[in-house]
Design a protein around this motif. Structure first.
Motif, PDB file in Angstrom:
ATOM      1  N   CYS B 220       0.712  -1.168   0.065  1.00 26.82           N
ATOM      2  CA  CYS B 220      -0.077  -0.055   0.011  1.00 26.82           C
ATOM      3  C   CYS B 220       0.964   1.241   0.037  1.00 26.82           C
ATOM      4  O   CYS B 220       1.862   1.104   0.649  1.00 26.82           O
ATOM      5  N   GLU B 221       0.305   2.285  -0.723  1.00 30.17           N
ATOM      6  CA  GLU B 221       1.176   3.505  -0.784  1.00 30.17           C
ATOM      7  C   GLU B 221       0.649   4.413   0.107  1.00 30.17           C
ATOM      8  O   GLU B 221      -0.530   4.951  -0.004  1.00 30.17           O
ATOM      9  N   ILE B 222       1.507   5.053   1.191  1.00 29.62           N
ATOM     10  CA  ILE B 222       0.858   6.132   1.879  1.00 29.62           C
ATOM     11  C   ILE B 222       1.571   7.468   1.316  1.00 29.62           C
ATOM     12  O   ILE B 222       2.848   7.665   1.273  1.00 29.62           O
ATOM     13  N   LYS B 223       0.589   8.529   1.032  1.00 31.69           N
ATOM     14  CA  LYS B 223       1.012   9.533   0.347  1.00 31.69           C
ATOM     15  C   LYS B 223       1.532  10.849   1.282  1.00 31.69           C
ATOM     16  O   LYS B 223       0.662  10.922   2.307  1.00 31.69           O
ATOM     17  N   ASN B 224       2.201  11.499   0.749  1.00 31.06           N
ATOM     18  CA  ASN B 224       2.473  12.903   1.125  1.00 31.06           C
ATOM     19  C   ASN B 224       2.821  12.825   2.843  1.00 31.06           C
ATOM     20  O   ASN B 224       1.960  13.736   3.546  1.00 31.06           O
ATOM     21  N   VAL B 225       3.534  12.462   3.449  1.00 32.36           N
ATOM     22  CA  VAL B 225       3.978  12.562   4.541  1.00 32.36           C
ATOM     23  C   VAL B 225       4.938  13.460   4.774  1.00 32.36           C
ATOM     24  O   VAL B 225       6.053  13.512   4.269  1.00 32.36           O
ATOM     25  N   ASN B 226       4.959  14.292   5.631  1.00 37.46           N
ATOM     26  CA  ASN B 226       5.535  15.605   5.727  1.00 37.46           C
ATOM     27  C   ASN B 226       6.590  15.930   6.961  1.00 37.46           C
ATOM     28  O   ASN B 226       6.856  16.841   6.937  1.00 37.46           O
ATOM     29  N   SER B 227       6.599  14.749   7.813  1.00 42.49           N
ATOM     30  CA  SER B 227       7.882  14.873   8.650  1.00 42.49           C
ATOM     31  C   SER B 227       8.123  13.502   8.996  1.00 42.49           C
ATOM     32  O   SER B 227       7.598  12.561   8.792  1.00 42.49           O
ATOM     33  N   ILE B 228       9.386  13.331   9.579  1.00 43.74           N
ATOM     34  CA  ILE B 228      10.006  12.271   9.874  1.00 43.74           C
ATOM     35  C   ILE B 228       9.388  11.359  10.998  1.00 43.74           C
ATOM     36  O   ILE B 228       9.123  10.070  10.887  1.00 43.74           O
ATOM     37  N   ARG B 229       8.827  12.129  11.597  1.00 41.65           N
ATOM     38  CA  ARG B 229       8.142  11.599  12.876  1.00 41.65           C
ATOM     39  C   ARG B 229       6.827  10.887  12.558  1.00 41.65           C
ATOM     40  O   ARG B 229       6.391   9.671  12.705  1.00 41.65           O
ATOM     41  N   PHE B 230       6.127  11.652  11.530  1.00 45.03           N
ATOM     42  CA  PHE B 230       4.930  11.126  10.912  1.00 45.03           C
ATOM     43  C   PHE B 230       5.257   9.955   9.947  1.00 45.03           C
ATOM     44  O   PHE B 230       4.252   8.954  10.013  1.00 45.03           O
ATOM     45  N   LEU B 231       6.401  10.011   9.335  1.00 45.52           N
ATOM     46  CA  LEU B 231       6.489   8.943   8.453  1.00 45.52           C
ATOM     47  C   LEU B 231       6.856   7.621   9.403  1.00 45.52           C
ATOM     48  O   LEU B 231       6.408   6.360   9.034  1.00 45.52           O
ATOM     49  N   LYS B 232       7.612   7.528  10.422  1.00 40.12           N
ATOM     50  CA  LYS B 232       7.561   6.461  11.348  1.00 40.12           C
ATOM     51  C   LYS B 232       6.202   6.060  11.891  1.00 40.12           C
ATOM     52  O   LYS B 232       6.121   4.740  11.851  1.00 40.12           O
ATOM     53  N   GLN B 233       5.723   6.930  12.345  1.00 36.03           N
ATOM     54  CA  GLN B 233       4.169   6.406  12.939  1.00 36.03           C
ATOM     55  C   GLN B 233       3.414   5.784  11.848  1.00 36.03           C
ATOM     56  O   GLN B 233       2.613   4.698  11.875  1.00 36.03           O
ATOM     57  N   ALA B 234       3.335   6.473  10.370  1.00 31.42           N
ATOM     58  CA  ALA B 234       2.444   6.008   9.324  1.00 31.42           C
ATOM     59  C   ALA B 234       3.081   4.470   9.051  1.00 31.42           C
ATOM     60  O   ALA B 234       2.193   3.760   9.012  1.00 31.42           O
ATOM     61  N   ILE B 235       4.361   4.232   8.864  1.00 28.35           N
ATOM     62  CA  ILE B 235       4.887   2.985   8.697  1.00 28.35           C
ATOM     63  C   ILE B 235       4.311   2.062   9.592  1.00 28.35           C
ATOM     64  O   ILE B 235       3.974   0.765   9.377  1.00 28.35           O
ATOM     65  N   GLU B 236       4.652   2.423  11.041  1.00 28.16           N
ATOM     66  CA  GLU B 236       4.301   1.136  11.986  1.00 28.16           C
ATOM     67  C   GLU B 236       2.693   0.999  12.020  1.00 28.16           C
ATOM     68  O   GLU B 236       2.299  -0.302  12.022  1.00 28.16           O
ATOM     69  N   TYR B 237       2.029   2.184  11.764  1.00 23.57           N
ATOM     70  CA  TYR B 237       0.706   1.708  11.984  1.00 23.57           C
ATOM     71  C   TYR B 237       0.132   0.846  10.558  1.00 23.57           C
ATOM     72  O   TYR B 237      -0.617  -0.182  10.901  1.00 23.57           O
ATOM     73  N   GLN B 242      -1.882  -4.252   8.055  1.00 21.56           N
ATOM     74  CA  GLN B 242      -1.868  -5.243   7.236  1.00 21.56           C
ATOM     75  C   GLN B 242      -1.625  -6.832   7.947  1.00 21.56           C
ATOM     76  O   GLN B 242      -2.120  -7.669   7.532  1.00 21.56           O
ATOM     77  N   ILE B 243      -0.397  -6.751   8.895  1.00 23.33           N
ATOM     78  CA  ILE B 243      -0.678  -8.038   9.645  1.00 23.33           C
ATOM     79  C   ILE B 243      -1.708  -8.601  10.115  1.00 23.33           C
ATOM     80  O   ILE B 243      -2.245  -9.663   9.990  1.00 23.33           O
ATOM     81  N   GLU B 244      -2.729  -7.629  10.781  1.00 20.27           N
ATOM     82  CA  GLU B 244      -3.778  -7.826  11.318  1.00 20.27           C
ATOM     83  C   GLU B 244      -4.544  -8.509  10.400  1.00 20.27           C
ATOM     84  O   GLU B 244      -5.413  -9.666  10.561  1.00 20.27           O
ATOM     85  N   ILE B 245      -4.723  -7.604   9.135  1.00 18.93           N
ATOM     86  CA  ILE B 245      -5.605  -8.211   8.202  1.00 18.93           C
ATOM     87  C   ILE B 245      -5.266  -9.849   7.871  1.00 18.93           C
ATOM     88  O   ILE B 245      -6.348 -10.700   7.504  1.00 18.93           O
ATOM     89  N   ILE B 246      -3.888  -9.937   7.516  1.00 18.48           N
ATOM     90  CA  ILE B 246      -3.452 -11.015   6.863  1.00 18.48           C
ATOM     91  C   ILE B 246      -3.883 -12.334   7.835  1.00 18.48           C
ATOM     92  O   ILE B 246      -4.367 -13.361   7.749  1.00 18.48           O
ATOM     93  N   GLU B 247      -3.530 -12.019   9.241  1.00 14.86           N
ATOM     94  CA  GLU B 247      -3.798 -12.907  10.412  1.00 14.86           C
ATOM     95  C   GLU B 247      -5.216 -13.267  10.397  1.00 14.86           C
ATOM     96  O   GLU B 247      -5.362 -14.304  11.092  1.00 14.86           O
TER      97      GLU B 247
END
Lengths: 95, 484
Positions: B220-237, B242-247
């Motif tokens: 999945c592509e997460i668009k337009n993240v504008n800070s490094i902190r948000f980038l980390k949060q977005a990836i972790e979320y 995705q893991i939950e859906i597959i499991e």
């Protein structure tokens, strides 16, 4: 590669062109003919030929990095049916 | 080092690729002469080209090309002497042309790489797939009116360098470190100011998960993240989602998602199945771009020393630890500041003073290094006074505080306040004698084997001399007197 009616409808939607269903069959035929012609052209072996992008040997003109334009908001907005506080306005698009 | 995420049914590997949009530093736009300054009144930096008035033709900005090539060279990438501009077709209110001029099959820069410095001190190489030039879109404001979106085209047509990584990152920390390193390189060469708050750098993250060793999962592509902190949060979320859906027995559908910073979650953005059908084709308004090899060579010669090379040199020449060297080279200005301080002086001492004392004070006062009240020359002067024993390290901190407050030079402060270290053995000896004579209990303790009590004696001597006694002399004298 023949184009079917569904493909015509899809391309029309992507291009935001309204094509009534009655015309889609005819357009599918015309577009198929055009593509057929292009496919015929593609049969020529052009492996060693550079794509011709201009009939003269032209290089793209470039400009120096200078500010030479802008400051013409009234002109920019003049054709817009809806304007507010210097912005174009459109029906709300929210993701 | 494994970086797996735990699910209910076992471990998962997260696979991340990033597309960073870096605004090239130019005064005017990629194809028009309108200005690019941030924060101007809406629609005042828009030319008829940017507004897509019929009949207007794009003319390429030579500095945009130069910045892209320079960036490619700094990323050790292949420069494509022949590249082609293409139209990416889609409709959105802030895209007046109905297409974005970009590059598709033939970008200006090909494969390269970045060495990323990870928090644990390790490094990792992340592949760069390509860099291409493209126009930015305008800006839509959705919060100005209940039923309308407001469109400002000032940003429309600004030069973006889209830098696409390989899917080489395996954790949000690696993704953050990649963006930080890329930002550092761009700022070194001056091709992008790296200002994420002002949108000069934005990231799209492609995230997928898989069982270790399994083929790649659907991303999945997460668009337009504008800070490094948000980038980390977005990836972790996103990885956890995705893991939950597959499991739960579900499947991931490829889609574009949006990171909602307020809620800390990602959500679906474009559900239409044809969202990615951009129908690219070569832009008939623009001839292909052919670069002169000499132009590329000259740019290569002009590259400054880059962060990795500088770090290696700092470790080799100044005997700094990789961590210290990494901190000092992250910004070019910091590295230059340090080198001025360290010139002809003890480099380790200089690094400590720059990193702990100076950075600490600057952070606390919220002052940028460029505006530091203590110049690198002045800080070097202070370190010189420590090195030649004019003042002790403890006194130096007081002197530094005063330098920071007043901007005065170290030698002048030391002279005016009489802070010179007492190195006269006789004078110190007198104080030592007096204290030793005055505290028989502590002397007895020391002689009884409690060596730690010497610290108390040193403290007393320092107190008597207002910290000006040379610590080494004090220690030597105390040991002699107490041991005798």
């Amino acid at each position: 590669m023949p184009i079917d009616k569904a493909t015509v409808a899809k391309i029309a939607r992507l291009a935001r062109i309204r094509v009534p269903e009655a015309e889609q069959e005819r357009l599918a035929g015309e577009l198929s003919n055009i593509l057929g012609w292009v496919e015929q052209l593609a049969e020529v072996d052009t492996a060693d030929v550079r794509p011709m992008t201009s009939v003269v040997d032209a290089v793209p003109p470039m400009r120096p990095d200078e500010v030479t334009d802008g400051g013409r908001r009234d002109e920019i907005l003049a054709n817009s049916p809806n304007v507010a506080r210097g912005f174009f306005t459109v029906p709300k698009v929210v993701e | 080092m494994t970086k797996l995420m735990k699910g209910r049914t076992g471990d998962w590997e997260v696979v991340i690729g990033l597309e960073v949009h870096a605004q090239a530093t130019t005064k005017s736009k990629l194809f028009s002469g309108a200005a690019t300054d941030f924060g101007a009144e809406p629609n005042t930096q828009v030319s008829l080209v940017d507004a897509a008035m019929p009949g207007m033709l794009p003319v390429l900005n030579e500095l945009s090309v130069r910045q892209a090539v320079l960036t490619g060279l700094a990323l050790k990438a292949k420069i494509n002497l022949h590249s082609v501009f293409a139209r990416k077709n889609y409709f959105y209110p802030d895209l007046p042309q109905g297409y974005q001029i970009s590059q598709y099959e033939q970008p200006i820069v090909g494969a390269g790489e970045i060495t990323v410095d990870l928090p644990d001190g390790e490094t990792k190489t992340v592949g760069i797939e390509r860099l291409h030039l493209e126009q930015d879109a305008g800006k839509s404001l959705h919060d100005q009116h209940p039923a309308q979106s407001y469109i400002d085209l000032n940003r429309a047509g600004v030069t973006l360098m889209e830098i696409v990584s390989r899917p080489d990152m395996r954790s949000s920390d690696e993704a953050a470190a990649y963006v930080e390193k890329l930002r550092s390189i761009l700022r070194y060469i001056g091709s992008c100011d790296g200002n994420m708050q002002e949108g000069s750098m934005r990231a799209d993250a492609n995230v997928s998960v898989r069982r270790p060793g399994a083929p790649l999962g659907t991303r999945c592509e997460i668009k337009n993240v504008n800070s490094i902190r948000f980038l980390k949060q977005a990836i972790e979320y996103e990885a956890a989602r995705q893991i939950e859906i597959i499991e739960d027995g579900g499947k991931i559908g490829q889609e574009t998602r949006l990171f909602d910073a307020a809620k800390g979650e990602t959500r679906s953005m474009r559900s239409k199945e044809d969202a990615h059908d951009y129908r690219y084709f070569p832009d008939p308004d623009l001839l292909p771009l052919d670069l002169d090899p000499g132009f590329v060579d000259r740019l290569k010669q002009s590259l400054p020393e880059l962060p990795d090379e500088k770090k290696a040199r700092f470790i080799a020449d100044y005997a700094l630890s990789p961590y210290d060297a990494g901190v000092l080279v992250a910004e070019r200005e910091t590295a230059e500041f340090f080198e001025t301080v360290a010139k002809g002086r003890d480099a380790k001492l200089a690094a400590n003073w720059v990193m702990s004392e100076l950075f600490g004070r600057l952070n606390k006062a919220d002052i940028a290094l460029a505006k530091s009240p203590v110049t690198p020359e002045a800080l070097g002067g202070l370190i010189g006074l420590i090195a030649d024993n004019t003042i002790s390290g403890r006194i130096a901190k007081d002197v530094f505080d005063e330098m920071f407050e007043t901007g005065k030079d170290a030698a002048a402060i030391v002279e005016a306040k009489g802070l010179k270290q007492i190195t006269d053995t006789g004078a110190i000896e007198a104080v030592v004698d007096r204290i030793v004579a005055g505290s028989p209990d502590n002397v007895a303790q020391y002689k009884g084997g409690n060596a730690k009590v010497i610290g108390w004696f040193v403290g007393q001597v320092m107190k008597e001399t207002q910290g000006k006694a040379n610590p080494k002399l004090v220690n030597d004298l105390l040991r002699k007197k107490l041991g005798g």
